[in-house]
Design a protein around this motif. Structure first.
Motif, mmCIF file in Angstrom:
data_model
loop_
_atom_site.group_PDB
_atom_site.id
_atom_site.type_symbol
_atom_site.label_atom_id
_atom_site.label_comp_id
_atom_site.label_asym_id
_atom_site.label_seq_id
_atom_site.Cartn_x
_atom_site.Cartn_y
_atom_site.Cartn_z
ATOM 1 N N THR A 40 0.810 -1.222 0.000
ATOM 2 C CA THR A 40 0.000 0.000 0.000
ATOM 3 C C THR A 40 0.844 1.273 0.000
ATOM 4 O O THR A 40 0.292 2.367 -0.142
ATOM 5 C CB THR A 40 -0.958 0.015 1.200
ATOM 6 N N LEU A 41 2.162 1.141 0.169
ATOM 7 C CA LEU A 41 3.042 2.300 0.064
ATOM 8 C C LEU A 41 3.754 2.357 -1.284
ATOM 9 O O LEU A 41 4.615 3.205 -1.500
ATOM 10 C CB LEU A 41 4.081 2.289 1.184
ATOM 11 N N ALA A 42 3.395 1.455 -2.196
ATOM 12 C CA ALA A 42 4.056 1.400 -3.501
ATOM 13 C C ALA A 42 3.117 1.771 -4.641
ATOM 14 O O ALA A 42 3.350 1.401 -5.792
ATOM 15 C CB ALA A 42 4.639 0.004 -3.737
ATOM 16 N N SER A 43 2.064 2.512 -4.345
ATOM 17 C CA SER A 43 1.129 2.946 -5.386
ATOM 18 C C SER A 43 1.873 3.747 -6.459
ATOM 19 O O SER A 43 2.821 4.468 -6.164
ATOM 20 C CB SER A 43 0.033 3.817 -4.770
ATOM 21 N N LEU A 44 1.401 3.645 -7.676
ATOM 22 C CA LEU A 44 2.005 4.354 -8.801
ATOM 23 C C LEU A 44 1.009 5.343 -9.396
ATOM 24 O O LEU A 44 -0.205 5.140 -9.314
ATOM 25 C CB LEU A 44 2.457 3.357 -9.874
ATOM 26 N N THR A 45 1.522 6.394 -10.004
ATOM 27 C CA THR A 45 0.674 7.492 -10.469
ATOM 28 C C THR A 45 0.969 7.846 -11.912
ATOM 29 O O THR A 45 2.122 7.863 -12.335
ATOM 30 C CB THR A 45 0.889 8.740 -9.588
ATOM 31 N N VAL A 46 -0.091 8.141 -12.665
ATOM 32 C CA VAL A 46 0.032 8.800 -13.965
ATOM 33 C C VAL A 46 -0.651 10.159 -13.840
ATOM 34 O O VAL A 46 -1.590 10.333 -13.053
ATOM 35 C CB VAL A 46 -0.600 7.969 -15.102
ATOM 36 N N GLY A 47 -0.185 11.136 -14.591
ATOM 37 C CA GLY A 47 -0.780 12.463 -14.483
ATOM 38 C C GLY A 47 -0.084 13.456 -15.378
ATOM 39 O O GLY A 47 0.872 13.131 -16.094
ATOM 40 N N ASN A 48 -0.542 14.710 -15.318
ATOM 41 C CA ASN A 48 0.001 15.751 -16.197
ATOM 42 C C ASN A 48 0.336 17.045 -15.474
ATOM 43 O O ASN A 48 0.526 18.077 -16.104
ATOM 44 C CB ASN A 48 -0.982 16.024 -17.345
ATOM 45 N N GLY A 49 0.414 17.017 -14.155
ATOM 46 C CA GLY A 49 0.762 18.209 -13.390
ATOM 47 C C GLY A 49 -0.428 18.905 -12.785
ATOM 48 O O GLY A 49 -0.319 19.510 -11.718
ATOM 49 N N GLY A 50 -1.578 18.846 -13.467
ATOM 50 C CA GLY A 50 -2.798 19.438 -12.940
ATOM 51 C C GLY A 50 -3.892 18.423 -12.696
ATOM 52 O O GLY A 50 -4.973 18.760 -12.215
ATOM 53 N N PHE A 51 -3.617 17.173 -13.022
ATOM 54 C CA PHE A 51 -4.540 16.062 -12.822
ATOM 55 C C PHE A 51 -3.700 14.807 -12.634
ATOM 56 O O PHE A 51 -2.702 14.602 -13.336
ATOM 57 C CB PHE A 51 -5.462 15.896 -14.028
ATOM 58 N N ALA A 52 -4.084 13.974 -11.669
ATOM 59 C CA ALA A 52 -3.318 12.757 -11.414
ATOM 60 C C ALA A 52 -4.246 11.624 -11.012
ATOM 61 O O ALA A 52 -5.293 11.835 -10.388
ATOM 62 C CB ALA A 52 -2.265 12.989 -10.336
ATOM 63 N N PHE A 53 -3.815 10.412 -11.343
ATOM 64 C CA PHE A 53 -4.595 9.197 -11.124
ATOM 65 C C PHE A 53 -3.628 8.166 -10.554
ATOM 66 O O PHE A 53 -2.690 7.744 -11.220
ATOM 67 C CB PHE A 53 -5.182 8.734 -12.456
ATOM 68 N N THR A 54 -3.855 7.773 -9.303
ATOM 69 C CA THR A 54 -2.948 6.863 -8.606
ATOM 70 C C THR A 54 -3.583 5.487 -8.501
ATOM 71 O O THR A 54 -4.759 5.366 -8.140
ATOM 72 C CB THR A 54 -2.603 7.407 -7.207
ATOM 73 N N VAL A 55 -2.804 4.443 -8.788
ATOM 74 C CA VAL A 55 -3.355 3.100 -8.911
ATOM 75 C C VAL A 55 -2.695 2.134 -7.935
ATOM 76 O O VAL A 55 -1.581 2.358 -7.459
ATOM 77 C CB VAL A 55 -3.194 2.567 -10.344
ATOM 78 N N ASP A 56 -3.398 1.034 -7.672
ATOM 79 C CA ASP A 56 -2.828 -0.056 -6.886
ATOM 80 C C ASP A 56 -2.155 -1.048 -7.834
ATOM 81 O O ASP A 56 -1.938 -0.752 -9.014
ATOM 82 C CB ASP A 56 -3.909 -0.723 -6.028
ATOM 83 N N ALA A 57 -1.837 -2.228 -7.337
ATOM 84 C CA ALA A 57 -1.076 -3.193 -8.132
ATOM 85 C C ALA A 57 -1.873 -3.788 -9.288
ATOM 86 O O ALA A 57 -1.297 -4.463 -10.150
ATOM 87 C CB ALA A 57 -0.552 -4.307 -7.239
#
Length: 715
Positions: A40-57
Motif C-alpha cells: 500500500t506504500l508502492a502505489s504508482l501514479t500517472v498524471g500531467n501536473g494538474g490532474f493525477a490518477f494513482t493506482v494499486d497493483a
C-alpha cells in the motif's frame, strides 16, 4: 561592511564531462518502479501536473479502502474543490485578531480561536473549506486475496503503467496512461475472465485535515446520474454534490468512452438508497479498452479519444520531457550509494511533473491525497518548483506562477489591514487565495521573497533576450509590490541604526512571533530578495529605489554566540533549549538556499553546520531539511557532508519504491522533499554564481564521477 555584489550573469545548459551524450533513456528506464506485491506504500501514479490518477497493483483503483492509509488511490485535479454549507454566514474577518508588534500601528491576523463561539466556528470553517475532492475511483471488481503473480512496472519514458497478475487462476494484463493536457486516463485490459467488471465509485468529500478525501457512507448528498451519450460508445455521468452547485467545480462530469470490448451490461448500484454512487460495467470481450475523462464543464464538441491515441500522446510528452530537460547520470560513480541517489533523482523528476505543474501551487501531497484539507502552502512553493527552472523546465514554473496574479487582490488586502504597503502573500490557501486561519501560518514571512527568487530563476533560465524581456514585463509589477511590503515590514531601530525583522514566526516554527527578532534565514532572504528587486528595476529601465538601498545597507547582521549562529537574535540560549534544536535547521538556509550575503561569516557558518550535523534533533525534521543542509555544505566547500546529508538514514529522509519521500503515518508522501532533493543535486552538479569547480557538491576523490546535461546554476 563589504559591498555585496549580486551576480546577474546567466549561465545555462552547462554539462560536466560531456564528451559524449548521456543515454537518457537508459538512465530513466533503469529506474522504472517495479512492484510485485500489494504494497500500500508502492502505489504508482500517472498524471500531467494538474490532474493525477494513482493506482494499486492491478493498474487501476480496485482497492481504495485497502490503500487509504498507505499512498492512497487518488483522482484529483486543480479544479476539483468542494465546500460544505455555511449556514452561519461566517466571514473571513470573523477570524481576525489585533496585534501590536511595536511598529506603530495595529495589525490584524487571521488566527485559530480555541474558545467556542463564532470566531472559533469561523476558524474551523475557513480552514476546512474549500477542500480538494476525490473525483472518482476507477477499478476492477476483484478481491485482493485472490490475486497472485503480481508484476507491475511504471515505464517512466512513456508514462505507462503495465500491470500483470493472476486472479483466481485467470491472467490479467492492464495498461494505464494519462493524457498530457486533458484530465483523462486510458486503460486497456486483456483477460479471459468472463466475469470481469469495471467499477466507477464516487465518494463524497470528507473535509478532513489529512486523508484520502473519500466518504463512502454518504449517499443522499452524493448524486450520480446519466447525462446522455456523446456517441454510441460513450456514457456521460453527471456528478452533483449537496443537491446544488458548490465551490468552483463541485458539479462535474465524467465521460467514459469505450473501445474494444464494448460494455455488455450497466448496473446502477444504490440498493435501498434514493441515489447511487457506483456504476458497474460488465465486459464480455477478452480485450477491453476505455478512456475516462473528468471535466468541470460539459463540452459536446469535446473530441473523443481512444486508448491508442492517449498512449501515443503520453509517450510523446514524456519523451520530450526527458530529452528537453536536464539529466544526471550516476552510473560511473563508485560510491555504493550512487545508484540509490540516482533512483531518487529520476523518480522525483517524474513525480513532480505529475503532481506539481498545474494551475495552482501544489499541496504537500500533490494530487495524490489530502493534507491540510488539500490546501497549498506558499512557503513550500520554492521547494516544490524551484527545481523546474534548474532542470530545464522553466515553462512549468512559469505556468504555476500565473496564479499569483489571481491572488494579488487578496494579498494586497492582507497587507493593508496589517498597515503595510504592497502585497503580503498568504501562507495556507486555496485557488480563491482566501487566507486560512492559523496561529503559525499567518505570522510566517519567508514565503514573501519566494516570488522574487522564483521569477529570478525564470529570468536566468534562458539566454534568449526576447524571453528575458517577456519575464521582466510579466512579473516586474508583482516583484515591485512584493518588495514594497518587505521594505515596510522591516522596522528601523534608531538606537542601533539598523533594520530588524520582528513580529514574525520564522521557518523554524518552534519560535514564537511575539518573542522572535531577527531570525537568520529571513534576514539573509530579505537582503538577497531586495537586491534582486533592485536589479529588476534596473533591467526594466527604472532607477534604484533609495529607500530599498537603505534597507539593504542597514539590515541587521546574523546573531552569533560562541562562534555559532543562533536561531534568532532573541534566542541567546539556543543550544541549551530543545525548542531551538528541533524542526527545520533554518539557519543553514541563510547560506545554501541563498548565496553568501554580508550578514554571514563563512567561518561561523561552517562551525554551525558541523554543530547541527552532530547535535541536531534529527528525529524532529522534515524531508526538505536534508537537501537544505546539503546546499549549505556545498557552499561551505564540504562536499562529503553534502552527499551524507542527502543520504542520511532518517525516517523523514526515506524514499519509497515509487520515489515518494515518506515522513510519518500522516504524511506518507511529502513532495517538498523530492523538490528539495532535485534543487540540491542541481546545485551540487552545476554550482552557483562565482563557483569555478566541477561538481562542487560532490567529493573530488573519484568516487562521485557524476555526469550531467542541461542544469542551470543557482544564484
Amino acid at each position: 561592511m563589504k559591498k555585496y555584489i549580486l551576480l546577474l550573469t546567466t549561465i545555462i545548459s552547462c554539462s560536466a564531462f560531456a564528451t559524449q551524450p548521456i543515454d537518457r533513456k537508459g538512465v530513466v528506464r533503469r529506474n522504472n518502479p517495479h512492484v510485485t506485491t500489494l504494497d500500500t506504500l508502492a502505489s504508482l501514479t500517472v498524471g500531467n501536473g494538474g490532474f493525477a490518477f494513482t493506482v494499486d497493483a492491478t493498474g487501476l483503483q480496485s482497492f481504495p479502502r485497502m490503500y487509504s492509509n498507505g499512498v492512497p488511490l487518488g483522482t484529483m485535479s486543480d479544479w476539483g474543490w468542494h465546500s460544505f454549507d455555511n449556514p452561519q454566514q461566517l466571514r473571513p474577518e470573523d477570524a481576525l485578531k489585533a496585534y501590536d508588534f511595536g511598529r506603530g500601528h495595529t495589525e490584524f491576523y487571521s488566527i485559530q480561536y480555541r474558545d467556542r463561539g463564532r470566531q472559533h466556528d469561523a476558524t474551523e470553517w475557513f480552514r476546512q473549506n474549500p477542500h480538494r475532492m476525490h473525483l472518482g475511483a476507477v477499478g476492477l471488481g476483484l478481491q485482493p486475496e485472490k490475486i497472485t503473480h503480481l508484476d507491475q512496472t511504471l515505464d517512466l519514458w512513456t508514462g505507462m503503467i503495465d500491470s500483470r497478475f493472476t486472479y483466481d487462476g485467470k491472467p490479467y494484463h492492464v495498461q494505464t496512461v494519462c493524457h498530457p493536457t486533458r484530465d483523462l486516463i486510458a486503460t486497456r485490459i486483456v483477460t479471459d475472465d468472463r466475469k470481469m467488471e469495471v467499477h466507477f465509485d464516487f465518494p463524497y468529500p470528507t473535509g478532513k485535515h489529512s486523508d484520502d478525501a473519500c466518504n463512502w457512507d454518504e449517499w443522499e448528498k452524493n448524486i450520480t446520474s446519466f447525462d446522455g451519450a456523446l456517441s454510441t460508445n460513450t456514457d456521460t455521468l453527471k456528478r452533483v454534490l449537496d443537491g446544488k452547485s458548490r465551490f468552483d467545480a463541485a458539479d462535474y462530469y465524467v465521460a467514459i468512452h469505450w473501445g474494444e470490448g464494448t460494455r455488455s451490461h450497466i448496473n446502477l448500484c444504490g440498493g435501498s438508497h434514493p441515489t447511487w454512487n457506483k456504476v458497474y460495467f460488465n465486459c464480455a470481450s477478452p480485450t477491453t479498452s476505455f478512456t475516462c475523462e473528468f471535466f468541470d464543464q460539459k463540452d459536446p464538441s469535446r473530441q473523443l479519444l481512444t486508448f491508442d491515441q492517449v498512449a501515443a500522446a503520453s509517450a510523446d510528452y514524456w519523451e520530450r520531457y526527458w530529452t528537453e530537460g536536464a539529466i544526471v547520470d550516476f552510473s560511473a560513480c563508485t560510491d555504493p550509494r550512487a545508484a540509490e541517489l540516482e533512483r531518487r533523482v529520476v523518480l522525483s523528476q517524474y513525480l513532480l511533473a505529475v503532481n506539481d505543474a498545474g494551475d495552482t501551487p501544489p499541496q504537500e501531497t500533490g494530487l495524490t491525497y489530502n493534507s491540510w484539507f488539500g490546501k497549498f502552502h506558499l512557503e513550500m512553493i520554492w521547494w516544490h518548483q524551484a527545481q523546474f527552472a534548474l532542470w530545464g523546465h522553466p515553462e512549468l514554473l512559469d505556468h504555476t506562477l500565473e496564479w499569483y496574479f489571481k491572488a494579488e487582490p487578496m494579498a494586497r488586502e492582507i497587507a493593508t489591514r496589517q498597515g503595510f504597503k504592497g502585497v503580503r502573500w498568504m501562507k495556507m490557501t486555496d485557488p480563491s487565495a482566501t487566507e486560512a486561519p492559523s496561529n503559525v501560518g499567518s505570522f510566517l514571512i519567508w514565503q514573501q521573497p519566494h516570488l522574487i527568487y522564483l521569477a529570478e530563476l525564470l529570468y536566468r533560465s534562458t539566454t534568449d533576450e526576447q524571453k528575458k524581456q517577456y519575464y521582466l514585463k510579466k512579473y516586474g509589477r508583482l516583484i515591485e509590490e512584493t518588495a514594497l511590503f518587505m521594505h515596510s515590514f522591516a522596522t528601523y531601530d534608531h538606537r542601533g541604526d539598523r533594520f530588524v525583522l520582528k513580529g514574525c514566526i520564522p521557518a523554524q516554527e518552534t519560535l514564537r512571533a511575539a518573542e522572535t527578532v531577527n531570525p537568520p534565514f529571513e534576514l539573509s532572504y530579505w537582503h538577497y530578495a531586495m537586491q534582486v528587486a533592485q536589479a529588476w528595476r534596473e533591467r526594466c529601465g527604472m532607477p534604484r529605489n533609495t529607500d530599498w538601498d537603505e534597507l539593504i545597507n542597514r539590515i541587521s547582521p546574523l546573531a552569533a554566540k560562541d562562534s555559532l549562529y543562533l536561531a534568532a537574535e532573541t534566542a541567546p540560549e539556543t543550544y541549551e533549549d530543545i525548542r531551538f534544536t528541533s524542526d527545520h535547521p533554518a539557519v543553514l538556509g541563510a547560506v545554501g538556499i541563498l548565496p553568501m550575503t554580508p550578514q554571514a561569516d563563512t567561518s561561523i557558518m561552517r562551525n554551525t553546520l558541523h554543530w547541527i550535523l552532530d547535535k541536531w534533533n534529527w528525529d524532529k525534521t522534515w524531508g526538505w531539511d536534508f537537501p537544505m543542509v546539503a546546499m549549505n555544505a556545498a557552499r561551505m566547500d564540504e562536499p562529503q557532508h553534502a552527499v551524507d546529508a542527502l543520504l542520511m538514514d532518517k525516517r523523514t529522509n526515506t524514499y519509497l519504491p515509487n520515489g515518494h519521500n515518506y515522513q510519518d503515518n500522516r504524511l506518507r508522501l511529502y513532495l517538498p522533499g523530492n523538490g528539495g532533493l532535485l534543487t540540491a543535486v542541481a546545485m551540487m552538479c552545476a554550482g552557483w554564481d562565482g563557483n569555478e569547480k566541477t561538481n562542487p557538491g560532490f567529493p573530488a576523490d573519484g568516487s562521485w564521477d557524476v555526469r550531467w546535461e542541461g542544469l542551470v546554476p543557482m544564484p
